[in-house]
Design a protein around this motif. Structure first.
Motif, PDB file in Angstrom:
ATOM      1  N   VAL A  12      -1.829  31.014  22.710  1.00 27.93           N
ATOM      2  CA  VAL A  12      -2.469  32.218  22.174  1.00 27.93           C
ATOM      3  C   VAL A  12      -3.528  31.835  21.138  1.00 27.93           C
ATOM      4  O   VAL A  12      -4.624  32.403  21.102  1.00 27.93           O
ATOM      5  N   THR A  13      -3.223  30.844  20.314  1.00 28.71           N
ATOM      6  CA  THR A  13      -4.204  30.359  19.348  1.00 28.71           C
ATOM      7  C   THR A  13      -5.422  29.778  20.055  1.00 28.71           C
ATOM      8  O   THR A  13      -6.567  30.017  19.647  1.00 28.71           O
TER       9      THR A  13
ATOM     10  N   ILE B 176       7.523  35.609  14.694  1.00 26.71           N
ATOM     11  CA  ILE B 176       7.653  34.254  15.232  1.00 26.71           C
ATOM     12  C   ILE B 176       6.304  33.545  15.079  1.00 26.71           C
ATOM     13  O   ILE B 176       5.272  34.197  14.901  1.00 26.71           O
ATOM     14  N   PRO B 177       6.287  32.199  15.132  1.00 21.40           N
ATOM     15  CA  PRO B 177       5.003  31.491  15.119  1.00 21.40           C
ATOM     16  C   PRO B 177       4.156  31.890  16.337  1.00 21.40           C
ATOM     17  O   PRO B 177       4.678  32.164  17.416  1.00 21.40           O
ATOM     18  N   ILE B 178       2.852  31.932  16.148  1.00 21.91           N
ATOM     19  CA  ILE B 178       1.946  32.252  17.249  1.00 21.91           C
ATOM     20  C   ILE B 178       1.963  31.088  18.245  1.00 21.91           C
ATOM     21  O   ILE B 178       1.759  29.940  17.860  1.00 21.91           O
TER      22      ILE B 178
ATOM     23  N   THR C 117      -4.706  31.805  14.085  1.00 23.01           N
ATOM     24  CA  THR C 117      -3.685  30.826  13.718  1.00 23.01           C
ATOM     25  C   THR C 117      -2.611  31.470  12.846  1.00 23.01           C
ATOM     26  O   THR C 117      -2.791  32.558  12.297  1.00 23.01           O
ATOM     27  N   ASP C 118      -1.497  30.742  12.687  1.00 24.44           N
ATOM     28  CA  ASP C 118      -0.433  31.224  11.804  1.00 24.44           C
ATOM     29  C   ASP C 118      -0.942  31.384  10.372  1.00 24.44           C
ATOM     30  O   ASP C 118      -0.548  32.327   9.666  1.00 24.44           O
ATOM     31  N   GLU C 119      -1.824  30.475   9.942  1.00 22.01           N
ATOM     32  CA  GLU C 119      -2.345  30.538   8.581  1.00 22.01           C
ATOM     33  C   GLU C 119      -3.166  31.816   8.366  1.00 22.01           C
ATOM     34  O   GLU C 119      -3.146  32.404   7.271  1.00 22.01           O
ATOM     35  N   MET C 120      -3.866  32.268   9.382  1.00 16.56           N
ATOM     36  CA  MET C 120      -4.715  33.451   9.266  1.00 16.56           C
ATOM     37  C   MET C 120      -3.902  34.736   9.093  1.00 16.56           C
ATOM     38  O   MET C 120      -4.380  35.698   8.487  1.00 16.56           O
ATOM     39  N   VAL C 121      -2.689  34.764   9.631  1.00 16.22           N
ATOM     40  CA  VAL C 121      -1.919  36.016   9.619  1.00 16.22           C
ATOM     41  C   VAL C 121      -0.852  36.071   8.533  1.00 16.22           C
ATOM     42  O   VAL C 121      -0.170  37.093   8.404  1.00 16.22           O
ATOM     43  N   VAL C 122      -0.705  35.000   7.768  1.00 16.99           N
ATOM     44  CA  VAL C 122       0.330  34.995   6.731  1.00 16.99           C
ATOM     45  C   VAL C 122       0.105  36.167   5.767  1.00 16.99           C
ATOM     46  O   VAL C 122      -0.973  36.324   5.184  1.00 16.99           O
ATOM     47  N   GLY C 123       1.115  37.002   5.628  1.00 13.89           N
ATOM     48  CA  GLY C 123       1.044  38.130   4.713  1.00 13.89           C
ATOM     49  C   GLY C 123       0.174  39.287   5.168  1.00 13.89           C
ATOM     50  O   GLY C 123       0.014  40.269   4.439  1.00 13.89           O
ATOM     51  N   GLN C 124      -0.372  39.203   6.366  1.00  9.93           N
ATOM     52  CA  GLN C 124      -1.278  40.243   6.859  1.00  9.93           C
ATOM     53  C   GLN C 124      -0.499  41.392   7.504  1.00  9.93           C
ATOM     54  O   GLN C 124       0.489  41.167   8.203  1.00  9.93           O
TER      55      GLN C 124
END
Length: 243
Positions: free
Chosen positions: A54-55, A48-50, A61-68
């Protein structure tokens, strides 16, 4: 080793880990901390989106975790080499870790720095790590940063013959502890139980649906006597653990 998690929320049954930090270190028989032997920090994309709060808290952020994805083999190699796993607030981190990789942390247990040392802030039920760290610089709320902040706190020599907080924590971790469930306790005893550090179990994980706490084995009789005086029914000793 010290472990810390950042998550999408507070409920381990529905929220997810988005970051894990871990630091492995050596220590001697006197409880003095030596070299750091391993560091791991990894992000994980949740389903789910962060949440915005929490951010704001973590900076993740959501951008930081994409594909991680957290590198489980690397993290497990650090965990399985550890004699002791420490979390500042193990009551929070433990269920998230057990759900994420059920075998390793559950096998060793987690010692909790929040309640395992004699520092004044540690005796407050929800002591925040930045407050506990006192004057130490600390960014806070990123997993590896929190691990290093806790390591610095645990390594400080205290007034008692140069003993470190880690020495006290390690000594405490070797003692047997007993988990108590206050089954069938009257509703009007809720505030009394919370004041004594009891937490609520909703029964969904197989434990009794009741208020519960964990105490040192030598404190069991006193705790049962206190609760008997308060007419709390159904006190049960469930199991013993090494941490």
């Amino acid at each position: 080793m010290i472990i810390d998690t950042e998550t999408t929320g507070l409920n381990h049954r529905k929220d997810e880990i988005i970051e894990i930090g871990a630091i492995a270190f050596k220590f001697d028989d006197a409880g003095r901390i030596g070299d750091v032997t391993g560091v791991y920090g990894g992000l994980q994309q949740p389903s789910i989106p962060i949440p915005p709060e929490v951010t704001r808290l973590t900076g993740i952020t959501d951008e930081m975790v994409v594909g991680q994805m957290i590198d489980l083999p690397q993290l497990r190699s650090i965990i399985e080499a550890a004699d002791l796993i420490i979390a500042h607030n193990a009551g929070f981190d433990r269920p998230f870790c057990e759900a994420f990789f059920p075998s390793s942390p559950a096998r060793l247990g987690l010692a909790q720095s929040l309640k395992s040392t004699g520092r004044p802030a540690a005796r407050r039920h929800q002591a925040r790590l930045p407050d506990w760290a006192g004057g130490l610089f600390h960014e806070g709320h990123r997993a590896v940063d929190d691990c290093f902040a806790l390591l610095e706190v645990l390594a400080q020599e205290g007034r008692e013959q140069g003993r470190t907080p880690f020495a006290e924590l390690y000594e405490t971790s070797q003692r047997s502890r007993v988990r108590i469930f206050a089954e069938n306790s009257p509703f009007d005893m809720k505030d009394h139980l919370k004041a004594r550090g009891y937490r609520w179990s909703d029964g969904s994980d197989g434990r009794p649906k009741s208020w519960w706490t964990e105490v040192a084995e030598e404190a069991l009789d006193d705790e049962l006597r206190i609760c008997a005086r308060k007419s709390i029914a159904g006190m049960k000793q469930i199991h013993r653990s090494s941490t």
